[in-house]
Write a protein that holds these residues in place. Structure first.
Motif, PDB file in Angstrom:
ATOM      1  N   ARG A   3     -86.761  33.102-127.940  1.00  0.00           N
ATOM      2  CA  ARG A   3     -87.928  33.641-127.256  1.00  0.00           C
ATOM      3  C   ARG A   3     -88.913  32.541-126.900  1.00  0.00           C
ATOM      4  O   ARG A   3     -89.866  32.779-126.180  1.00  0.00           O
ATOM      5  N   TRP A   4     -88.707  31.334-127.458  1.00  0.00           N
ATOM      6  CA  TRP A   4     -89.665  30.249-127.230  1.00  0.00           C
ATOM      7  C   TRP A   4     -89.501  29.642-125.849  1.00  0.00           C
ATOM      8  O   TRP A   4     -88.398  29.412-125.377  1.00  0.00           O
ATOM      9  N   LYS A   5     -90.638  29.440-125.180  1.00  0.00           N
ATOM     10  CA  LYS A   5     -90.653  28.728-123.911  1.00  0.00           C
ATOM     11  C   LYS A   5     -91.800  27.737-123.943  1.00  0.00           C
ATOM     12  O   LYS A   5     -92.853  28.018-124.517  1.00  0.00           O
ATOM     13  N   PRO A   6     -91.603  26.566-123.358  1.00  0.00           N
ATOM     14  CA  PRO A   6     -92.706  25.606-123.315  1.00  0.00           C
ATOM     15  C   PRO A   6     -93.896  26.230-122.591  1.00  0.00           C
ATOM     16  O   PRO A   6     -93.742  27.101-121.730  1.00  0.00           O
ATOM     17  N   ASP A   7     -95.103  25.786-122.941  1.00  0.00           N
ATOM     18  CA  ASP A   7     -96.284  26.271-122.248  1.00  0.00           C
ATOM     19  C   ASP A   7     -96.229  25.867-120.777  1.00  0.00           C
ATOM     20  O   ASP A   7     -95.510  24.932-120.401  1.00  0.00           O
ATOM     21  N   ALA A   8     -96.990  26.572-119.951  1.00  0.00           N
ATOM     22  CA  ALA A   8     -96.958  26.321-118.507  1.00  0.00           C
ATOM     23  C   ALA A   8     -97.311  24.875-118.177  1.00  0.00           C
ATOM     24  O   ALA A   8     -96.636  24.235-117.357  1.00  0.00           O
ATOM     25  N   ARG A   9     -98.329  24.346-118.826  1.00  0.00           N
ATOM     26  CA  ARG A   9     -98.736  22.966-118.546  1.00  0.00           C
ATOM     27  C   ARG A   9     -97.614  21.993-118.889  1.00  0.00           C
ATOM     28  O   ARG A   9     -97.313  21.070-118.139  1.00  0.00           O
ATOM     29  N   ILE A  33     -92.660  20.854-107.581  1.00  0.00           N
ATOM     30  CA  ILE A  33     -92.933  20.804-109.026  1.00  0.00           C
ATOM     31  C   ILE A  33     -93.017  22.217-109.589  1.00  0.00           C
ATOM     32  O   ILE A  33     -92.404  22.542-110.613  1.00  0.00           O
ATOM     33  N   ALA A  34     -93.781  23.071-108.908  1.00  0.00           N
ATOM     34  CA  ALA A  34     -93.962  24.446-109.372  1.00  0.00           C
ATOM     35  C   ALA A  34     -92.631  25.194-109.401  1.00  0.00           C
ATOM     36  O   ALA A  34     -92.316  25.902-110.372  1.00  0.00           O
ATOM     37  N   THR A  35     -91.845  25.026-108.352  1.00  0.00           N
ATOM     38  CA  THR A  35     -90.547  25.705-108.288  1.00  0.00           C
ATOM     39  C   THR A  35     -89.635  25.252-109.420  1.00  0.00           C
ATOM     40  O   THR A  35     -88.981  26.067-110.081  1.00  0.00           O
ATOM     41  N   ARG A  36     -89.584  23.953-109.650  1.00  0.00           N
ATOM     42  CA  ARG A  36     -88.716  23.428-110.723  1.00  0.00           C
ATOM     43  C   ARG A  36     -89.156  23.944-112.090  1.00  0.00           C
ATOM     44  O   ARG A  36     -88.320  24.178-112.971  1.00  0.00           O
ATOM     45  N   ALA A  37     -90.462  24.138-112.247  1.00  0.00           N
ATOM     46  CA  ALA A  37     -90.986  24.629-113.524  1.00  0.00           C
ATOM     47  C   ALA A  37     -90.891  26.144-113.641  1.00  0.00           C
ATOM     48  O   ALA A  37     -91.184  26.710-114.698  1.00  0.00           O
ATOM     49  N   GLY A  38     -90.494  26.812-112.551  1.00  0.00           N
ATOM     50  CA  GLY A  38     -90.416  28.268-112.565  1.00  0.00           C
ATOM     51  C   GLY A  38     -91.775  28.925-112.517  1.00  0.00           C
ATOM     52  O   GLY A  38     -91.967  30.034-113.037  1.00  0.00           O
ATOM     53  N   LEU A  39     -92.740  28.238-111.871  1.00  0.00           N
ATOM     54  CA  LEU A  39     -94.114  28.732-111.798  1.00  0.00           C
ATOM     55  C   LEU A  39     -94.589  28.682-110.349  1.00  0.00           C
ATOM     56  O   LEU A  39     -93.848  28.311-109.448  1.00  0.00           O
ATOM     57  N   ARG A  42    -100.221  28.029-107.490  1.00  0.00           N
ATOM     58  CA  ARG A  42    -101.533  28.421-108.025  1.00  0.00           C
ATOM     59  C   ARG A  42    -101.641  28.066-109.503  1.00  0.00           C
ATOM     60  O   ARG A  42    -102.684  27.599-109.971  1.00  0.00           O
ATOM     61  N   THR A  43    -100.551  28.290-110.239  1.00  0.00           N
ATOM     62  CA  THR A  43    -100.547  27.927-111.657  1.00  0.00           C
ATOM     63  C   THR A  43    -100.684  26.413-111.828  1.00  0.00           C
ATOM     64  O   THR A  43    -101.389  25.942-112.719  1.00  0.00           O
ATOM     65  N   PHE A  44     -99.987  25.654-110.965  1.00  0.00           N
ATOM     66  CA  PHE A  44    -100.105  24.190-111.027  1.00  0.00           C
ATOM     67  C   PHE A  44    -101.566  23.786-110.923  1.00  0.00           C
ATOM     68  O   PHE A  44    -102.059  22.979-111.735  1.00  0.00           O
ATOM     69  N   PHE A  45    -102.278  24.327-109.947  1.00  0.00           N
ATOM     70  CA  PHE A  45    -103.659  23.909-109.713  1.00  0.00           C
ATOM     71  C   PHE A  45    -104.634  24.457-110.754  1.00  0.00           C
ATOM     72  O   PHE A  45    -105.774  24.013-110.815  1.00  0.00           O
ATOM     73  N   ARG A  46    -104.173  25.389-111.566  1.00  0.00           N
ATOM     74  CA  ARG A  46    -104.997  25.810-112.705  1.00  0.00           C
ATOM     75  C   ARG A  46    -104.994  24.740-113.797  1.00  0.00           C
ATOM     76  O   ARG A  46    -105.928  24.657-114.601  1.00  0.00           O
ATOM     77  N   HIS A  47    -103.932  23.941-113.809  1.00  0.00           N
ATOM     78  CA  HIS A  47    -103.802  22.928-114.860  1.00  0.00           C
ATOM     79  C   HIS A  47    -104.091  21.504-114.374  1.00  0.00           C
ATOM     80  O   HIS A  47    -104.523  20.659-115.161  1.00  0.00           O
ATOM     81  N   PHE A  48    -103.816  21.230-113.113  1.00  0.00           N
ATOM     82  CA  PHE A  48    -103.969  19.875-112.576  1.00  0.00           C
ATOM     83  C   PHE A  48    -104.671  19.928-111.217  1.00  0.00           C
ATOM     84  O   PHE A  48    -104.381  20.786-110.388  1.00  0.00           O
ATOM     85  N   ALA A  49    -105.564  18.987-111.002  1.00  0.00           N
ATOM     86  CA  ALA A  49    -106.267  18.936-109.714  1.00  0.00           C
ATOM     87  C   ALA A  49    -105.341  18.476-108.593  1.00  0.00           C
ATOM     88  O   ALA A  49    -105.468  18.913-107.453  1.00  0.00           O
ATOM     89  N   GLU A  53    -102.959  13.724-111.348  1.00  0.00           N
ATOM     90  CA  GLU A  53    -103.527  14.098-112.647  1.00  0.00           C
ATOM     91  C   GLU A  53    -102.450  14.419-113.683  1.00  0.00           C
ATOM     92  O   GLU A  53    -102.718  14.420-114.887  1.00  0.00           O
ATOM     93  N   VAL A  54    -101.236  14.695-113.231  1.00  0.00           N
ATOM     94  CA  VAL A  54    -100.136  14.875-114.183  1.00  0.00           C
ATOM     95  C   VAL A  54     -99.947  13.580-114.979  1.00  0.00           C
ATOM     96  O   VAL A  54     -99.668  13.602-116.183  1.00  0.00           O
ATOM     97  N   LEU A  55    -100.127  12.453-114.310  1.00  0.00           N
ATOM     98  CA  LEU A  55     -99.955  11.146-114.940  1.00  0.00           C
ATOM     99  C   LEU A  55    -101.217  10.666-115.642  1.00  0.00           C
ATOM    100  O   LEU A  55    -101.156   9.899-116.608  1.00  0.00           O
ATOM    101  N   PHE A  56    -102.370  11.100-115.140  1.00  0.00           N
ATOM    102  CA  PHE A  56    -103.649  10.655-115.681  1.00  0.00           C
ATOM    103  C   PHE A  56    -104.542  11.856-115.977  1.00  0.00           C
ATOM    104  O   PHE A  56    -105.522  12.110-115.279  1.00  0.00           O
ATOM    105  N   PRO A  57    -104.206  12.623-117.016  1.00  0.00           N
ATOM    106  CA  PRO A  57    -104.976  13.834-117.307  1.00  0.00           C
ATOM    107  C   PRO A  57    -106.413  13.518-117.707  1.00  0.00           C
ATOM    108  O   PRO A  57    -106.680  12.540-118.406  1.00  0.00           O
ATOM    109  N   GLY A  58    -107.316  14.358-117.247  1.00  0.00           N
ATOM    110  CA  GLY A  58    -108.724  14.138-117.553  1.00  0.00           C
ATOM    111  C   GLY A  58    -109.105  14.559-118.953  1.00  0.00           C
ATOM    112  O   GLY A  58    -110.177  14.201-119.439  1.00  0.00           O
ATOM    113  N   ASP A  59    -108.238  15.304-119.620  1.00  0.00           N
ATOM    114  CA  ASP A  59    -108.571  15.805-120.960  1.00  0.00           C
ATOM    115  C   ASP A  59    -107.800  15.073-122.059  1.00  0.00           C
ATOM    116  O   ASP A  59    -107.509  15.638-123.111  1.00  0.00           O
TER     117      ASP A  59
END
Length: 199
Positions: A3-9, A33-39, A42-49, A53-59
């Protein structure tokens, strides 16, 4: 079935790095990227600008980790030992994601624009360390020099770690490389130069 799946981010980051390495950073789209992740995009832009930013996250937790570890180091330690302590404390951030970190570095190494961004990130970490050392009472020049030496040494240690076939820890590489840096100002051993005194 698990049942485990990696988080969306995490799924987006993994998908992005795989595509960046396969197709190239600039050739990869957010939609791919979104298609490969199965997302969705819109979900991508909720996590990354953006893709970068995938390579240089602000958080990134590095800033707080280095600040806290510098403050917590024993008061008797000299500046470079404080830096060694702080960087070693931050090492698990990289080690627990070793495969992704290595993929990330491969992408950056292939792109001059991303290399510039990486250097800017390292400069920001040096500023963080310098500020933390000043908070410990070091004067400005000493703090800045120790921080710059520390980050330059970390860069060398990091490069050694990601290519180390023996898979030694990043903390080990940090300590060894900082030991090497300390010896740079040691007197030369005459026996190693092949010249005798008075020759």
């Amino acid at each position: 079935m698990s049942r485990w799946k990696p988080d969306a981010r995490g799924r987006l980051e993994k998908a992005a790095l795989e595509l960046y390495n396969h197709k190239g950073f600039h050739a990869t789209t957010v939609a791919e990227i979104a298609t490969r992740a199965g997302l969705t995009e819109r979900t991508f832009f909720r996590h990354f600008a953006d893709k970068r930013e995938v390579l240089f996250p602000g958080d990134s937790p590095l800033t707080d980790l280095l600040t806290d570890a510098t403050a917590a180091a024993p008061a008797t330690l000299p500046p470079l030992e404080v830096i060694t302590h702080a960087l070693a404390e931050a090492a698990p951030v990289f080690e627990e994601r070793a495969d992704l970190v290595r993929q990330r570095q491969t992408v950056i190494a292939a792109n001059p624009e991303l290399q510039e961004r990486e250097l800017a990130k390292l400069a920001a970490l040096a500023s963080t360390l310098a500020h933390a050392l000043r908070e410990r009472g070091l004067e400005t020049t000493t703090a800045a020099l120790a921080a710059d030496i520390g980050i330059a040494t970390f860069k060398v240690a990091f490069e050694r770690w990601i290519t180390d076939p023996g898979r030694r820890t990043l903390a080990q590489h940090i300590r060894e490389t900082l030991d090497t840096a300390r010896h740079l100002t040691a007197p030369a051993d005459v026996s190693l130069t092949g010249r005798e005194e008075g020759a």
